[in-house]
Design an enzyme around this catalytic site. Structure first.
Site, PDB file in Angstrom:
ATOM      1  N   THR A  30     103.366 -32.467  42.511  1.00 53.88           N
ATOM      2  CA  THR A  30     102.709 -32.314  41.207  1.00 53.88           C
ATOM      3  C   THR A  30     102.623 -30.876  40.745  1.00 53.88           C
ATOM      4  O   THR A  30     102.299 -30.619  39.583  1.00 53.88           O
ATOM      5  CB  THR A  30     101.280 -32.894  41.263  1.00 53.88           C
ATOM      6  OG1 THR A  30     100.523 -32.161  42.246  1.00 53.88           O
ATOM      7  CG2 THR A  30     101.305 -34.370  41.646  1.00 53.88           C
ATOM      8  N   CYS A  34      94.538 -27.349  44.688  1.00 55.25           N
ATOM      9  CA  CYS A  34      93.166 -27.860  44.691  1.00 55.25           C
ATOM     10  C   CYS A  34      92.345 -27.156  45.770  1.00 55.25           C
ATOM     11  O   CYS A  34      92.880 -26.545  46.693  1.00 55.25           O
ATOM     12  CB  CYS A  34      93.136 -29.359  44.992  1.00 55.25           C
ATOM     13  SG  CYS A  34      94.106 -30.373  43.878  1.00 55.25           S
ATOM     14  N   ARG A  63      99.624 -24.787  39.348  1.00 55.07           N
ATOM     15  CA  ARG A  63      98.542 -24.647  38.375  1.00 55.07           C
ATOM     16  C   ARG A  63      97.259 -25.239  38.946  1.00 55.07           C
ATOM     17  O   ARG A  63      97.288 -26.111  39.824  1.00 55.07           O
ATOM     18  CB  ARG A  63      98.896 -25.305  37.048  1.00 55.07           C
ATOM     19  CG  ARG A  63      99.046 -26.812  37.107  1.00 55.07           C
ATOM     20  CD  ARG A  63      99.175 -27.409  35.713  1.00 55.07           C
ATOM     21  NE  ARG A  63      99.374 -28.849  35.734  1.00 55.07           N
ATOM     22  CZ  ARG A  63      98.398 -29.722  35.852  1.00 55.07           C
ATOM     23  NH1 ARG A  63      97.144 -29.317  35.976  1.00 55.07           N
ATOM     24  NH2 ARG A  63      98.658 -31.018  35.839  1.00 55.07           N
ATOM     25  N   CYS A  68      88.882 -30.494  40.279  1.00 50.00           N
ATOM     26  CA  CYS A  68      88.058 -29.745  41.245  1.00 50.00           C
ATOM     27  C   CYS A  68      87.905 -28.272  40.869  1.00 50.00           C
ATOM     28  O   CYS A  68      87.090 -27.571  41.470  1.00 50.00           O
ATOM     29  CB  CYS A  68      88.633 -29.869  42.650  1.00 50.00           C
ATOM     30  SG  CYS A  68      90.214 -29.024  42.899  1.00 50.00           S
ATOM     31  N   ASP A 443      62.826  -2.369  64.776  1.00 56.00           N
ATOM     32  CA  ASP A 443      61.971  -2.818  63.675  1.00 56.00           C
ATOM     33  C   ASP A 443      60.717  -3.499  64.226  1.00 56.00           C
ATOM     34  O   ASP A 443      60.798  -4.376  65.090  1.00 56.00           O
ATOM     35  CB  ASP A 443      62.741  -3.794  62.787  1.00 56.00           C
ATOM     36  CG  ASP A 443      61.914  -4.291  61.630  1.00 56.00           C
ATOM     37  OD1 ASP A 443      61.799  -3.553  60.633  1.00 56.00           O
ATOM     38  OD2 ASP A 443      61.377  -5.417  61.715  1.00 56.00           O
TER      39      ASP A 443
END
Length: 493
Positions: A30, A34, A63, A68, A443
């Site tokens: 595709t 993601c 791309r 998501c 401390d």
């Protein structure tokens, strides 16, 4: 992480949000990338490839997924847990150095040639500095498109693009939508329109869990009047930025941090977001931190009671160094009083965008403090010397403190200054430089907590015992401090 294919596949198939930002899943069929927790049906394993950064995905021609939104995932925790050249380069790019000074400016700050910087970044992130900066500009552009009514030309230049044509091409390439289409999609969702020009409202994501008590409690309890305040459930403070000034309002929410930014110049948006994320330690990996600390049977109950503690940091390392000196051997209230006097006398006035707000100044720069009269300081003589020596070193550049600092080199330079003992050096390393392994064995509050838990209470013995907590000793400090009832440990009403 992204080279461990089996582990990445398990994370994607289980939609494990803990790995968001650690790596990205690119789908060959595709041409979409993601985050691991994408709600879509996971692709076939043979169609997946894993890349270390959004910039690497974009550079490879993928791309961003529209479901998501991988460009909005938390940043990789790796870059805030390291002080090598690559981690420092990533932090500088997030702070906008490439956009302002170019790759030669980035390389100069790191002390490397541009070729070395390119090579190291490509080896670890799969993309060079220009590609990383481009991915960040695309993310900023999307924020402005979806959360403001600015004209697209103003969005382009505010996001750092050199031309509207480049802006349009980048948005189409990264999001597969034109800028106008992105805005039209966002208009269908609930979206807050800024009440005043230059105000942007957005969400800052983080890896769950996040315990806001000590994080916001510390910032609110130590807030310098005029520079910081807790108002209406939000921590607010002024920001000094490369192109102007700003005011940030940060509100803890169950699944994000609400962030409202009022900026005098929108070109500062990316830098302001980066500094707010760093202030709240939002890119931390609580699973790794808490998992390591739970291995100690004495710390495990503290972690189980309130997991996800973060280290409250700063938006300006030089500012915090000055405040650390003012806080030596005095109460929190006294330190705030000393800092407020410096702000009133030497800070730069700013206007609060909230009519009911109490923010009036930026914290003074080292240059503004370098010429102050030591006799005007209501401090012991030795601490006056410590403060004036510090601001002189900060102003003349002999003590560089910032996101690009080498932690050990900075420690050595601080320790060489008069009045800088282990406590001051380590608290600056922890909160100003962001070293996750900084430790404060001397401390008083830490020693009290250690004694109460049955841990060794002497500095040497406690340091030896804490070796098992490395490299997350700064987070162990937060859990130990939380035993006390001090206001820094409680979210204000």
């Amino acid at each position: 992480m992204y080279t461990d294919t089996e582990r990445c596949v398990r994370a994607v198939q289980s939609k494990d949000a803990r790995f968001d930002g650690w790596f990205f899943t690119a789908v060959r069929t595709t041409r979409i990338y993601c985050r691991p927790s994408c709600p879509a049906v996971p692709p076939k394993v043979e169609n997946m490839t894993f890349l270390p950064s959004a910039a690497a995905c974009q550079q490879a021609g993928y791309r961003a997924c529209k479901r998501c939104r991988p460009d909005t995932s938390p940043g990789s925790p790796e870059w805030n847990a390291r002080a090598d050249a690559v981690a420092r380069a990533v932090r500088l790019i997030q702070d906008g150095v490439v956009d302002r000074e170019g790759v030669p400016g980035l390389a100069s700050r790191l002390g490397y040639s541009t070729r070395q910087v390119e090579r190291q970044l490509n080896a670890e992130l799969g993309a060079g500095p220009l590609a990383l900066a481009r991915a960040q500009r695309a993310e900023t552009a999307r924020l402005l498109i979806e959360t403001s009514e600015l004209p697209m030309g103003d969005v382009a230049f505010a996001a750092g693009f050199s031309s509207i044509r480049t802006f349009n091409e980048t948005v189409r390439e990264v999001f597969a939508l034109a800028p106008g289409e992105l805005r039209a999609r966002a208009a269908g969702a609930a979206r807050q329109t800024p009440r005043i020009p230059g105000t942007i409202s957005l969400r800052l994501p983080f890896r769950a869990p996040l315990n806001p008590d000590n994080l916001f409690g510390h910032l609110a309890a130590t807030a310098v009047p005029g520079v910081e305040e807790w108002r209406a459930g939000a921590y607010r403070r002024t920001l000094r930025l490369p192109y102007g000034t700003g005011v940030a309002a940060l509100t803890p929410r169950p699944d994000h941090i609400g962030c409202q930014l009022a900026l005098t110049d929108l070109r500062d948006l990316t830098i302001a977001i980066s500094r707010c994320r760093r202030l709240l330690d939002l890119d931390a990996d609580p699973a790794a931190v808490d998992g390591q600390l739970r291995a100690d049977p004495l710390l495990a109950p503290l972690v189980d009671k309130a997991p996800g503690r973060r280290v409250p940091r700063t938006v300006d390392a030089a500012e915090f160094a000055v405040r650390a000196v003012l806080g030596q051997q005095v109460s929190t209230a006294a330190a705030r009083t000393h800092a407020a006097r410096l702000v009133a006398a030497h800070g730069e006035p700013v206007a609060d965008p909230d009519p009911a707000g109490g923010l009036t100044h930026l914290f003074p720069t080292p240059e503004a403090l370098a010429g102050l009269d030591p006799e005007a300081l209501a401090l012991p003589r030795s601490r006056r010397t410590t403060l004036t020596t510090l601001v002189t070193a900060l102003a003349d550049g002999s003590l560089p403190l910032g996101v690009d600092s080498d932690w050990e080199d900075a420690r050595a330079r601080l320790a060489a200054l008069p009045g800088f003992g282990p406590w001051t050096t380590e608290v600056i390393a922890m909160r100003a430089l962001g070293d996750p392994d900084a430790f404060l064995p001397s401390d008083l509050g830490l020693r009290r907590a250690a004694k109460q838990l049955g841990l060794p209470s002497t500095p040497a013995a406690l340091t030896a015992r804490a070796a098992a907590w490395r490299p997350w000793r700064a987070y162990a400090v937060q859990y130990l401090w939380a035993i006390d009832s001090h206001p820094i440990n409680h979210l204000p009403a």
